[in-house]
Design an enzyme around this catalytic site. Sequence first.
Site: not given
Ligand code: PMH
Length: 385
Positions: A41, A138, A168, A221, A267, A313, A315
């Site tokens: 992601k 969440r 999670h 994950r 600046y 700045c 850029d």
């Molecule tokens: N699964 C879910 C649902 C997640 O939100 C995340 C990371 C992962 C797996 C992977 O976690 P890791 O990168 O610690 O291995 N999500 C996020 C988050 O929402 N903010 O920081 C990390």
Amino acid sequence: MELQPFYRDTWVEVNLDHIAYHVQSLKQILPEDVKIFAVVKANGYGHGDVQVARTAIHAGANFLAVATLDEAVALRHKGITVPVLVLGATRPQDAPLAAKLNLTLTVFQLEWLVQANEMLNNEKRLRVHLKIDTGMGRIGVKTAQEINEIEAYINGHQAFYLEGTFTHFAQADSLDKSYYDQQLSDFKRLLESFRQLPEIIHCSNSAASLRFPEGHFNAVRFGISMYGLSPSLEIEQELPFPLKEALSLKTRLTHVKLIHKGEKVGYGSTYEASGDEWIGTLPIGYADGWIRKLQGQEVLVEGHRTPIVGRVCMDQTTIKLPTSLPVGTEVTLIGSQGSELISVNEIAQKLETINYEVTCMVSNRVPRVYIQGGKIVEVSNGLIS
Ligand code: PMH
């Protein structure tokens, strides 16, 4: 592999061998029946979604996970055919697109399923994973009753296939294991309320995958540590294999000038020379994710640390040089040069944040250069592609 051109002297380098190494190293410590979701992601935590996805799958990851449907659609458009799970919420009206593209969605509301069912045409079943909230607060169902209702609805409607379930962890990266233990035992308890357990059960992020075998179930994950970064500083020493940061951020001097005692830079004129000083200008700024709070941060020039002076700045950024150096001299903002290293964690500490945020912050104005086997294998320019 394409080499898209870019027309500026600021770029990210991503070492794909490091990404592969982390997936392979994780695979070695996991039992054979535990599958890996490579979490790509947020454009692969800033490293590049499709490049990381391909590398991770080649190295042994089984599936991909993203946060949003757009991210999943983008992977399909870029030719990725492996299963992709959307971890976040999607809108019911977008369920037909997910089914068409064979994307897997996360579900946690009966009402959502009822609405999505009206829009799905039953031609292609939509694969879903049921999210259980065990303490992250969440998204996700919290009770056995919700699980029973959702499972029954899915089993009674051809449009869906309940392929997985997951939760999670909020504190798997903490030395104190108690909150993790509580979440794991709640997850196990709630799993018992399924009439039939789905095929894929997963709850571990990087920290839990690397530290706690009891939470592996049959998939994990893997996010931050696939990129060579520790989920937190406090557990870094506990990790089962050394991590190698995959991302470097580099630029080149665009201008070098001598300023004299009393002359100002940037600046707000926050920096004043105390004598004759060489100032170097870098073509990177807060619009690239190199934010104003990095004033005072050191960078690497000719293997030595030297500070950013004056305000960053939009850029451009100005640094103090030890001596006059030629325009075009390479400057490392994140990564190593000679025997010096500026780690992602060092930048995170300066910004009072976590390493996750630092790599995600580098904007798509900065081209990504991919290195494999010591050679450039791909260049991606988020602006001209
Ligand atoms: N699964 C879910 C649902 C997640 O939100 C995340 C990371 C992962 C797996 C992977 O976690 P890791 O990168 O610690 O291995 N999500 C996020 C988050 O929402 N903010 O920081 C990390």
